[in-house]
Design a protein around this motif. Sequence first.
Motif, PDB file in Angstrom:
ATOM      1  N   ASP A 108      34.798  44.404  28.108  1.00 36.06           N
ATOM      2  CA  ASP A 108      36.084  44.396  28.805  1.00 36.06           C
ATOM      3  C   ASP A 108      36.645  45.799  29.000  1.00 36.06           C
ATOM      4  O   ASP A 108      37.367  46.060  29.968  1.00 36.06           O
ATOM      5  CB  ASP A 108      37.096  43.549  28.033  1.00 36.06           C
ATOM      6  CG  ASP A 108      36.887  42.052  28.253  1.00 36.06           C
ATOM      7  OD1 ASP A 108      36.106  41.699  29.162  1.00 36.06           O
ATOM      8  OD2 ASP A 108      37.483  41.248  27.514  1.00 36.06           O
ATOM      9  N   GLY A 163      43.501  46.169  42.141  1.00 35.52           N
ATOM     10  CA  GLY A 163      44.017  46.664  40.871  1.00 35.52           C
ATOM     11  C   GLY A 163      43.029  46.609  39.722  1.00 35.52           C
ATOM     12  O   GLY A 163      43.412  46.837  38.568  1.00 35.52           O
ATOM     13  N   CYS A 164      41.762  46.321  39.988  1.00 37.05           N
ATOM     14  CA  CYS A 164      40.746  46.227  38.931  1.00 37.05           C
ATOM     15  C   CYS A 164      40.219  47.618  38.601  1.00 37.05           C
ATOM     16  O   CYS A 164      39.867  48.397  39.500  1.00 37.05           O
ATOM     17  CB  CYS A 164      39.603  45.314  39.360  1.00 37.05           C
ATOM     18  SG  CYS A 164      40.095  43.600  39.612  1.00 37.05           S
ATOM     19  N   ARG A 165      40.153  47.907  37.347  1.00 40.26           N
ATOM     20  CA  ARG A 165      39.580  49.166  36.879  1.00 40.26           C
ATOM     21  C   ARG A 165      38.442  48.943  35.877  1.00 40.26           C
ATOM     22  O   ARG A 165      37.538  49.762  35.782  1.00 40.26           O
ATOM     23  CB  ARG A 165      40.667  50.026  36.209  1.00 40.26           C
ATOM     24  CG  ARG A 165      41.791  50.450  37.155  1.00 40.26           C
ATOM     25  CD  ARG A 165      41.284  51.410  38.212  1.00 40.26           C
ATOM     26  NE  ARG A 165      42.371  51.851  39.099  1.00 40.26           N
ATOM     27  CZ  ARG A 165      42.691  51.238  40.224  1.00 40.26           C
ATOM     28  NH1 ARG A 165      42.025  50.122  40.597  1.00 40.26           N
ATOM     29  NH2 ARG A 165      43.668  51.686  40.988  1.00 40.26           N
ATOM     30  N   THR A 166      38.481  47.880  35.145  1.00 34.10           N
ATOM     31  CA  THR A 166      37.489  47.599  34.114  1.00 34.10           C
ATOM     32  C   THR A 166      36.839  46.238  34.365  1.00 34.10           C
ATOM     33  O   THR A 166      37.316  45.440  35.192  1.00 34.10           O
ATOM     34  CB  THR A 166      38.135  47.597  32.719  1.00 34.10           C
ATOM     35  OG1 THR A 166      39.068  46.518  32.636  1.00 34.10           O
ATOM     36  CG2 THR A 166      38.856  48.914  32.454  1.00 34.10           C
ATOM     37  N   GLY A 181      36.909  43.882  32.293  1.00 29.73           N
ATOM     38  CA  GLY A 181      37.877  42.888  31.849  1.00 29.73           C
ATOM     39  C   GLY A 181      38.840  42.493  32.951  1.00 29.73           C
ATOM     40  O   GLY A 181      39.210  41.312  33.074  1.00 29.73           O
ATOM     41  N   ASP A 182      39.230  43.467  33.788  1.00 30.99           N
ATOM     42  CA  ASP A 182      40.109  43.139  34.920  1.00 30.99           C
ATOM     43  C   ASP A 182      39.412  42.202  35.894  1.00 30.99           C
ATOM     44  O   ASP A 182      40.024  41.256  36.403  1.00 30.99           O
ATOM     45  CB  ASP A 182      40.522  44.428  35.638  1.00 30.99           C
ATOM     46  CG  ASP A 182      41.366  45.342  34.761  1.00 30.99           C
ATOM     47  OD1 ASP A 182      41.998  44.824  33.818  1.00 30.99           O
ATOM     48  OD2 ASP A 182      41.369  46.560  35.010  1.00 30.99           O
ATOM     49  N   VAL A 183      38.137  42.474  36.186  1.00 28.44           N
ATOM     50  CA  VAL A 183      37.394  41.619  37.110  1.00 28.44           C
ATOM     51  C   VAL A 183      37.221  40.224  36.531  1.00 28.44           C
ATOM     52  O   VAL A 183      37.359  39.210  37.230  1.00 28.44           O
ATOM     53  CB  VAL A 183      36.024  42.248  37.440  1.00 28.44           C
ATOM     54  CG1 VAL A 183      35.221  41.343  38.378  1.00 28.44           C
ATOM     55  CG2 VAL A 183      36.200  43.627  38.056  1.00 28.44           C
ATOM     56  N   ARG A 226      39.108  38.617  34.553  1.00 26.76           N
ATOM     57  CA  ARG A 226      40.354  37.847  34.478  1.00 26.76           C
ATOM     58  C   ARG A 226      40.816  37.330  35.843  1.00 26.76           C
ATOM     59  O   ARG A 226      41.775  36.552  35.909  1.00 26.76           O
ATOM     60  CB  ARG A 226      41.444  38.708  33.836  1.00 26.76           C
ATOM     61  CG  ARG A 226      41.316  38.824  32.323  1.00 26.76           C
ATOM     62  CD  ARG A 226      42.499  39.524  31.712  1.00 26.76           C
ATOM     63  NE  ARG A 226      42.469  40.970  31.990  1.00 26.76           N
ATOM     64  CZ  ARG A 226      41.899  41.866  31.196  1.00 26.76           C
ATOM     65  NH1 ARG A 226      41.285  41.455  30.079  1.00 26.76           N
ATOM     66  NH2 ARG A 226      41.912  43.150  31.504  1.00 26.76           N
ATOM     67  N   LEU A 227      40.158  37.725  36.912  1.00 32.19           N
ATOM     68  CA  LEU A 227      40.502  37.191  38.223  1.00 32.19           C
ATOM     69  C   LEU A 227      40.098  35.717  38.312  1.00 32.19           C
ATOM     70  O   LEU A 227      39.151  35.282  37.637  1.00 32.19           O
ATOM     71  CB  LEU A 227      39.796  37.989  39.325  1.00 32.19           C
ATOM     72  CG  LEU A 227      40.249  39.442  39.507  1.00 32.19           C
ATOM     73  CD1 LEU A 227      39.381  40.133  40.561  1.00 32.19           C
ATOM     74  CD2 LEU A 227      41.724  39.514  39.906  1.00 32.19           C
TER      75      LEU A 227
END
Length: 428
Positions: A99, A120-123, A125-127, A129-130
């Motif tokens: 993550d 707004g995804c950087r990591t 974990g961001d991807v 959580r979409l």
Amino acid sequence: MPCAPDGTPPSSEALHGLATWALQFTPRVALADEAVVLEAEAGTRLFGGRRALHERIDAEGRTLGMAAIAWAPNSLAALACVRAGVLNGVRRPLPEVLDALPMAVLSAVAPHHLTLAQLGCRTLGDVRRLPRGGLNRRFGQGLLDALDQAYGLRPETHRWITLPETFHARLELMARVETAPVLLFGARRLLLQLCGWLAARHAGITAFTLRWAHDFVRARDAGDGGELTIRTAQPMREVEHLCRLLAEHLARVTLQAPVGELALEAVEAVPLPGRSDSLLPDAGSQRESLALVLERIAARLGPERVRRPVLCEDHRAEWAQHWQPAPRPLPRQRMAPPDVPQPTFLLPEPLRLAVRANRPVHQGPLMLLAGPHRVEGGWWHRGEDDASTHHVERDYWVALSRRAGVLWIYQTRLAGDAAAWYLHGMFA
């Protein structure tokens, strides 16, 4: 993850050379983008543990051009870790490790990197959580599959590298070499690949040929290159010995022109049985007596770590034998064989049995088959505190239980403990 010194992706030939070398550690080796991945967990004990295997792969792999190494529960996670500079991906839970990594470490994200960044995804974990439904509709099932595989939620599939029947490797030198002994630095890299190929085939080399190609800028009479065939007295695959042997021959070679490329070929490879590290003798070896085998095991592990049972002249079951270091000579045993059946398994401590209607009970009422066999003695045997003795007065019986089978029980005869029954052993 191997790459060229200037940061460019490695060539296909370099990757296949590294993969062939890695086959000595596991047959499950595959290529993944710019990396070589191998499933090595099953063989960690064979190579001395995870740390020893890591150090060996790291040391030898860097000689072959490997730039970095990482460990993780699966290949996509390991590739993501090595791209992010994370050495060990197994110390913490895998979702926690992945993550925090940049989303660019996953190859499936690359085609959609710009769009995900605008969201707004950087990591990773961001991807992750979409919403999965939105990811599937907008980016396709491939991105979801890659995420699930990296996080260990979906199994991976690989095309495993097969071990070639013959060995031939080529190396383009970083600089032109004008003296033959200097060729050893490049030849060592090829010899390391050769020894990995030999180890994977359980073979040793008796002859190999080193060839070199001259640079394009050379005299007309210099020729295209030269070669040197090395033969060994016996099959082997020790890279240090082969390097020393090659160095001795290169010291007597004069190059006709600068060399820009090397090639190594295995001429004669024969099966080489590995040295057995087993404590017990091999089935095909010459038979040894048990005493010789125990002496060799004790020499390896230490005399106090190898013990064998020794019968004692004592009719009390707990002290009828003791354990002594195996290398010591056995004492003479003059005990007469017992005239009653002896149990196969003896409990460490006798188990007191319940009594119903004057009959012992263990998983149901017990039927007495044979006995009694009276055992008395031990008044001379002092305890550790020297205040009590191990004197016993017992009547042993062979009993039958419908559920537990044939048992070895006894009834005590000491004052104050009348009619007490104990389970002491079981028959196989």
